[in-house]
Design a protein around this motif. Structure first.
Motif, PDB file in Angstrom:
ATOM      1  N   SER A   1      17.177  66.460-109.102  1.00 36.77           N
ATOM      2  CA  SER A   1      17.016  65.923-110.757  1.00 36.77           C
ATOM      3  C   SER A   1      17.423  64.546-110.827  1.00 36.77           C
ATOM      4  CB  SER A   1      17.538  66.801-111.719  1.00 36.77           C
ATOM      5  OG  SER A   1      17.409  66.164-113.063  1.00 36.77           O
ATOM      6  N   ALA A   2      16.669  63.533-111.616  1.00 39.89           N
ATOM      7  CA  ALA A   2      16.934  62.137-111.708  1.00 39.89           C
ATOM      8  C   ALA A   2      17.775  62.243-112.993  1.00 39.89           C
ATOM      9  CB  ALA A   2      16.067  61.701-112.149  1.00 39.89           C
ATOM     10  N   ARG A   3      17.855  63.126-113.633  1.00 37.64           N
ATOM     11  CA  ARG A   3      18.799  63.167-114.903  1.00 37.64           C
ATOM     12  C   ARG A   3      20.312  63.594-114.778  1.00 37.64           C
ATOM     13  NH1 ARG A   3      14.255  66.082-119.038  1.00 37.64           N
ATOM     14  NH2 ARG A   3      12.988  64.492-119.208  1.00 37.64           N
ATOM     15  N   GLN A   4      20.579  64.439-113.916  1.00 36.57           N
ATOM     16  CA  GLN A   4      21.831  65.120-113.701  1.00 36.57           C
ATOM     17  C   GLN A   4      21.881  65.521-112.120  1.00 36.57           C
ATOM     18  OE1 GLN A   4      22.230  68.761-116.009  1.00 36.57           O
ATOM     19  NE2 GLN A   4      20.005  69.238-115.639  1.00 36.57           N
ATOM     20  N   HIS A   5      23.124  65.912-111.814  1.00 39.82           N
ATOM     21  CA  HIS A   5      23.660  66.491-110.551  1.00 39.82           C
ATOM     22  C   HIS A   5      23.179  68.060-110.494  1.00 39.82           C
ATOM     23  CE1 HIS A   5      26.269  67.024-107.000  1.00 39.82           C
ATOM     24  NE2 HIS A   5      25.052  67.165-106.556  1.00 39.82           N
ATOM     25  N   ALA A   6      21.773  68.152-110.235  1.00 48.03           N
ATOM     26  CA  ALA A   6      21.089  69.736-110.278  1.00 48.03           C
ATOM     27  C   ALA A   6      19.928  69.474-109.257  1.00 48.03           C
ATOM     28  CB  ALA A   6      20.327  69.949-111.626  1.00 48.03           C
ATOM     29  N   LEU A   7      20.199  70.696-108.384  1.00 51.40           N
ATOM     30  CA  LEU A   7      19.195  70.852-107.118  1.00 51.40           C
ATOM     31  C   LEU A   7      18.173  72.242-107.626  1.00 51.40           C
ATOM     32  CD1 LEU A   7      21.448  70.324-104.491  1.00 51.40           C
ATOM     33  CD2 LEU A   7      20.091  68.695-105.474  1.00 51.40           C
ATOM     34  N   TYR A   8      16.745  72.000-107.467  1.00 46.83           N
ATOM     35  CA  TYR A   8      16.008  72.895-107.668  1.00 46.83           C
ATOM     36  C   TYR A   8      15.195  73.205-106.438  1.00 46.83           C
ATOM     37  CZ  TYR A   8      16.118  71.918-112.693  1.00 46.83           C
ATOM     38  OH  TYR A   8      16.553  71.625-114.069  1.00 46.83           O
ATOM     39  N   ILE A   9      15.234  74.932-106.176  1.00 43.69           N
ATOM     40  CA  ILE A   9      14.818  75.075-104.698  1.00 43.69           C
ATOM     41  C   ILE A   9      13.606  76.093-105.047  1.00 43.69           C
ATOM     42  CG2 ILE A   9      15.182  76.376-102.563  1.00 43.69           C
ATOM     43  CD1 ILE A   9      18.118  75.507-103.045  1.00 43.69           C
ATOM     44  N   TRP A  10      12.378  75.561-104.309  1.00 40.48           N
ATOM     45  CA  TRP A  10      11.184  76.560-104.492  1.00 40.48           C
ATOM     46  C   TRP A  10      10.979  77.276-103.202  1.00 40.48           C
ATOM     47  CZ3 TRP A  10      11.271  71.917-106.779  1.00 40.48           C
ATOM     48  CH2 TRP A  10      11.258  71.830-108.130  1.00 40.48           C
ATOM     49  N   GLU A  11      10.133  78.233-103.205  1.00 39.80           N
ATOM     50  CA  GLU A  11       9.901  78.730-102.115  1.00 39.80           C
ATOM     51  C   GLU A  11       8.318  78.387-101.659  1.00 39.80           C
ATOM     52  OE1 GLU A  11       9.237  83.338 -99.800  1.00 39.80           O
ATOM     53  OE2 GLU A  11      10.099  83.029-101.849  1.00 39.80           O
ATOM     54  N   LYS A  12       7.872  77.891-100.509  1.00 42.14           N
ATOM     55  CA  LYS A  12       6.764  77.025-100.493  1.00 42.14           C
ATOM     56  C   LYS A  12       5.556  77.986-100.586  1.00 42.14           C
ATOM     57  CE  LYS A  12       5.042  75.975 -96.703  1.00 42.14           C
ATOM     58  NZ  LYS A  12       4.951  75.254 -95.662  1.00 42.14           N
ATOM     59  N   SER A  13       5.594  79.166 -99.984  1.00 43.18           N
ATOM     60  CA  SER A  13       4.469  79.856 -99.792  1.00 43.18           C
ATOM     61  C   SER A  13       3.942  80.519-101.191  1.00 43.18           C
ATOM     62  CB  SER A  13       4.755  80.879 -98.645  1.00 43.18           C
ATOM     63  OG  SER A  13       5.832  81.997 -99.150  1.00 43.18           O
ATOM     64  N   ILE A  14       4.973  80.835-102.021  1.00 42.54           N
ATOM     65  CA  ILE A  14       4.606  81.414-103.218  1.00 42.54           C
ATOM     66  C   ILE A  14       4.879  80.614-104.247  1.00 42.54           C
ATOM     67  CG2 ILE A  14       5.228  83.204-104.886  1.00 42.54           C
ATOM     68  CD1 ILE A  14       6.679  84.745-102.604  1.00 42.54           C
ATOM     69  N   GLY A  15       5.584  79.485-104.373  1.00 41.63           N
ATOM     70  CA  GLY A  15       5.635  78.388-105.183  1.00 41.63           C
ATOM     71  C   GLY A  15       6.395  78.842-106.504  1.00 41.63           C
ATOM     72  N   ASN A  16       7.471  79.776-106.358  1.00 40.52           N
ATOM     73  CA  ASN A  16       8.098  80.400-107.446  1.00 40.52           C
ATOM     74  C   ASN A  16       9.669  79.568-107.208  1.00 40.52           C
ATOM     75  OD1 ASN A  16       8.645  81.891-105.012  1.00 40.52           O
ATOM     76  ND2 ASN A  16       9.906  83.215-106.029  1.00 40.52           N
TER      77      ASN A  16
ATOM     78  N   ARG B   1      28.939  68.219-114.182  1.00 39.96           N
ATOM     79  CA  ARG B   1      28.311  67.499-115.423  1.00 39.96           C
ATOM     80  C   ARG B   1      28.483  66.138-115.631  1.00 39.96           C
ATOM     81  NH1 ARG B   1      26.208  70.656-119.618  1.00 39.96           N
ATOM     82  NH2 ARG B   1      25.717  69.595-121.757  1.00 39.96           N
ATOM     83  N   GLY B   2      27.345  65.357-116.133  1.00 44.27           N
ATOM     84  CA  GLY B   2      27.614  64.080-116.316  1.00 44.27           C
ATOM     85  C   GLY B   2      27.354  63.289-115.085  1.00 44.27           C
ATOM     86  N   GLU B   3      27.140  63.800-113.726  1.00 44.56           N
ATOM     87  CA  GLU B   3      26.863  63.055-112.597  1.00 44.56           C
ATOM     88  C   GLU B   3      25.352  62.738-112.315  1.00 44.56           C
ATOM     89  OE1 GLU B   3      28.919  64.806-109.178  1.00 44.56           O
ATOM     90  OE2 GLU B   3      30.837  64.219-110.053  1.00 44.56           O
ATOM     91  N   LEU B   4      25.270  61.733-111.771  1.00 42.48           N
ATOM     92  CA  LEU B   4      23.666  61.396-111.420  1.00 42.48           C
ATOM     93  C   LEU B   4      23.598  61.595-110.036  1.00 42.48           C
ATOM     94  CD1 LEU B   4      22.959  58.143-113.550  1.00 42.48           C
ATOM     95  CD2 LEU B   4      22.458  60.450-113.968  1.00 42.48           C
ATOM     96  N   LEU B   5      22.494  62.146-109.397  1.00 40.80           N
ATOM     97  CA  LEU B   5      22.237  62.407-108.036  1.00 40.80           C
ATOM     98  C   LEU B   5      21.571  61.068-107.485  1.00 40.80           C
ATOM     99  CD1 LEU B   5      22.227  64.770-106.137  1.00 40.80           C
ATOM    100  CD2 LEU B   5      19.482  64.828-106.648  1.00 40.80           C
ATOM    101  N   LEU B   6      21.973  60.785-106.378  1.00 38.09           N
ATOM    102  CA  LEU B   6      21.499  59.703-105.306  1.00 38.09           C
ATOM    103  C   LEU B   6      20.678  60.082-104.467  1.00 38.09           C
ATOM    104  CD1 LEU B   6      24.692  57.335-105.316  1.00 38.09           C
ATOM    105  CD2 LEU B   6      22.572  57.177-106.950  1.00 38.09           C
ATOM    106  N   ASP B   7      20.924  61.185-103.401  1.00 34.35           N
ATOM    107  CA  ASP B   7      20.441  61.341-102.294  1.00 34.35           C
ATOM    108  C   ASP B   7      20.365  62.974-102.057  1.00 34.35           C
ATOM    109  OD1 ASP B   7      18.741  61.265-100.244  1.00 34.35           O
ATOM    110  OD2 ASP B   7      19.859  60.054 -98.909  1.00 34.35           O
ATOM    111  N   VAL B   8      19.349  63.618-101.435  1.00 32.29           N
ATOM    112  CA  VAL B   8      19.463  65.048-101.059  1.00 32.29           C
ATOM    113  C   VAL B   8      19.052  65.277 -99.650  1.00 32.29           C
ATOM    114  CG1 VAL B   8      18.617  67.374-101.450  1.00 32.29           C
ATOM    115  CG2 VAL B   8      19.091  65.760-103.344  1.00 32.29           C
ATOM    116  N   ALA B   9      19.758  65.918 -98.759  1.00 28.97           N
ATOM    117  CA  ALA B   9      19.227  66.169 -97.483  1.00 28.97           C
ATOM    118  C   ALA B   9      19.349  67.675 -96.989  1.00 28.97           C
ATOM    119  CB  ALA B   9      20.060  65.410 -96.501  1.00 28.97           C
TER     120      ALA B   9
END
Length: 521
Positions: A253-268, A277-285
């Protein structure tokens, strides 16, 4: 490491936080090598910290730049590392020695300019063609094999160019439900398979099949395989990437330190990982082999992994727990090569298979380390870095000079340094090798752009730390082979003169943060 033993029968994505990696300096970007054994982290003081990810220890620190490192990329064999900084410098490093190697092609995306492909062997560069000369907010990326270059602009137009000839082979436009176009923010490819995702300004992640894109050709109208978004909060995405096997997609997320994980085959949506709380995310690997994610916020690398639960049900049925030592009585034929008392029934089925010889000498390639179109591993790949042992408070060095000799050497330091200066003036010592530089002037672009990393407004921790090394650090202005071109917001610190053998490309424009460079062998 036996990867088969690490396979889980449940979900294959991280569930909880698993510690942090503190690089002392403020971390800005990170990337795994192809096997996930090394993690390179770019910091705001220009250093590159390479972590041994198995031991969670620092394996090497490269003093790469003076200004913040905004993008990193590993070569395919892991021996080379390309870095870009906010002082418009692109450098290539040999991971083992810290020197340069001029062999690779590097794809660079400056701000307000068309992408540039650098060939470091002959110091040549090619400005890639764009769809609209007036729209230069272009992002670009190599495909998984480096055969094609995908570019996207602010009007939603995707161009597919042949890497060798820069010929246009396919194109399409990303549109919203109302047929309006949306800006392309990033293009990411999966490590396995032919899928890639496009992060757009309408807060929707679209997944496409690269083979279908090439089949549709120019001005095609391919349909995305999946459309992923946060329907509740309408979250904009800072960074998106695939899992190592390409089955999951994570978006920060560009608003907070939160990671969203989806399953590609189904899309859920399968998991949401929340940081402080209150931190901004810069990069994910995402780790290339295991279900581990590295994210950067407030200058610290956070590690997300699965909850490892000990399973005690794998013991034999007749396993007994002993409260104290018991003397074991050996049977007469227990350790004999052939049991003399054993009757010989007819061998059928599984019993007959036990007499087959088992090959314990040949080594099969690990499928997780090979791409879907490969059969063998790279025998010359760089998996680990040697780490010198650290001795805490050593009493004395048995192999070094005695203490009085050390004091004598310190007293004679001034005289020896004067002799060195005189000998260098006489020409008896060879002059120091200057870093090879390539200046690239981009035509018709403004030179007053402020890099996003230089004007980050985030948490208090990021405000306290200065972007760039202090002026008192090593590397004086008189030792600098050249001065980087200044632009609005640049602190104008000199390039470190002690970095030897470095291939540098000075651009007339600042580089975009995140996904700014990618490398092709």
């Amino acid at each position: 490491m036996n990867l088969e033993l690490l396979e889980s029968f449940g979900q294959n994505y991280p569930e909880e936080a698993d510690g942090t990696l503190d690089c002392i300096s403020m971390a800005l970007t990170c990337t795994f090598n192809r096997w996930g054994t090394l993690l390179a982290v770019g910091c705001n003081d220009g250093r590159i910290v390479i972590w041994d990810f198995l031991t969670r220890g620092i394996a090497k620190i490269i003093s790469a730049h003076i200004h913040p490192v905004c993008s990193l990329c590993w070569s395919r064999d892991g021996h080379k590392l390309v870095s870009a900084s906010t002082d418009n410098i692109v450098s290539q490093w040999d991971v083992l020695s810290g020197d340069c190697d001029q062999r690779n092609k590097v794809l660079v995306c400056p701000m307000k300019s068309a992408p540039v492909m650098l060939t470091l062997s002959d110091s040549k560069h090619v400005v890639l063609p764009v769809d609209d000369d007036s729209d230069l907010n272009v992002v670009a990326s190599f495909d998984r094999r480096g055969e094609y270059i995908y570019t996207g602009n602010a009007k939603g137009k995707i161009l597919v160019l042949k890497t060798d000839s820069q010929d246009l082979v396919a194109s399409f436009r990303v549109t919203t439900g109302t047929s309006n176009t949306t800006a392309i923010k990033s293009i990411e490819f999966a490590r396995k398979g032919s899928c890639f995702l496009i992060n757009t300004a309408d807060r929707i992640i679209r997944v496409y099949d690269g083979r279908e894109i090439l089949t549709c050709g120019r001005d095609g109208e391919p349909e995305p395989m999946q459309k992923l978004q946060d329907l509740v909060n309408r979250t904009p995405w800072k960074k998106c990437c695939f899992s190592g096997d390409g089955e999951y997609i994570v978006a920060g997320s560009a608003r907070q330190h939160a990671l969203y994980i989806w399953e590609k085959s189904i899309g859920n949506l399968v998991k949401i990982l929340h940081g402080t709380r209150g931190e901004l995310l810069l990069d994910v690997a995402w780790h290339p082999v295991r279900p581990i994610i590295a994210s950067i916020s407030s200058g610290v690398v956070s590690i997300w992994a699965q909850n490892q639960v000990e399973n005690w049900s794998a013991f034999a049925p007749d396993f007994k727990e002993l409260d104290e030592n018991v003397e074991y009585e050996e049977r007469e034929s227990e350790f004999d090569i052939e049991d003399e008392d054993k009757s010989e029934p007819e061998q059928t089925g599984a019993d007959a298979a036990e007499d087959e010889e088992v090959d314990v000498t040949s080594v099969d390639p690990i499928a997780a380390f090979c791409s879907s179109d490969e059969e063998l591993e790279d025998s010359k790949a760089l998996l680990y870095l040697p780490i010198a042992p650290e001795v805490e408070d050593p009493e004395e060095n048995p192999y070094g000079p005695p203490p009085d000799a050390v004091q004598t050497s310190l007293m004679d330091e001034g005289a020896s340094s004067e002799k060195k200066r005189q000998s260098s003036a006489d020409g008896s010592q060879p002059p120091k090798k200057k870093p090879k530089t390539t200046n690239i002037e981009l035509q018709g672009v403004p030179n007053d752009e402020v890099h996003p990393l230089l004007g980050v407004k985030g948490d208090g921790k990021s405000k306290k730390k200065q972007a760039g090394r202090p002026k008192g650090s090593k590397g004086k202005e008189k030792d600098s082979p050249f001065k980087p071109k200044l632009y609005k917001g640049d602190r104008g610190l000199p390039l470190e003169g002690s970095a030897k053998g470095k291939v540098q490309a000075e651009l007339s424009q600042p580089l975009t943060a995140g996904g700014a460079i990618s490398e092709l062998l």
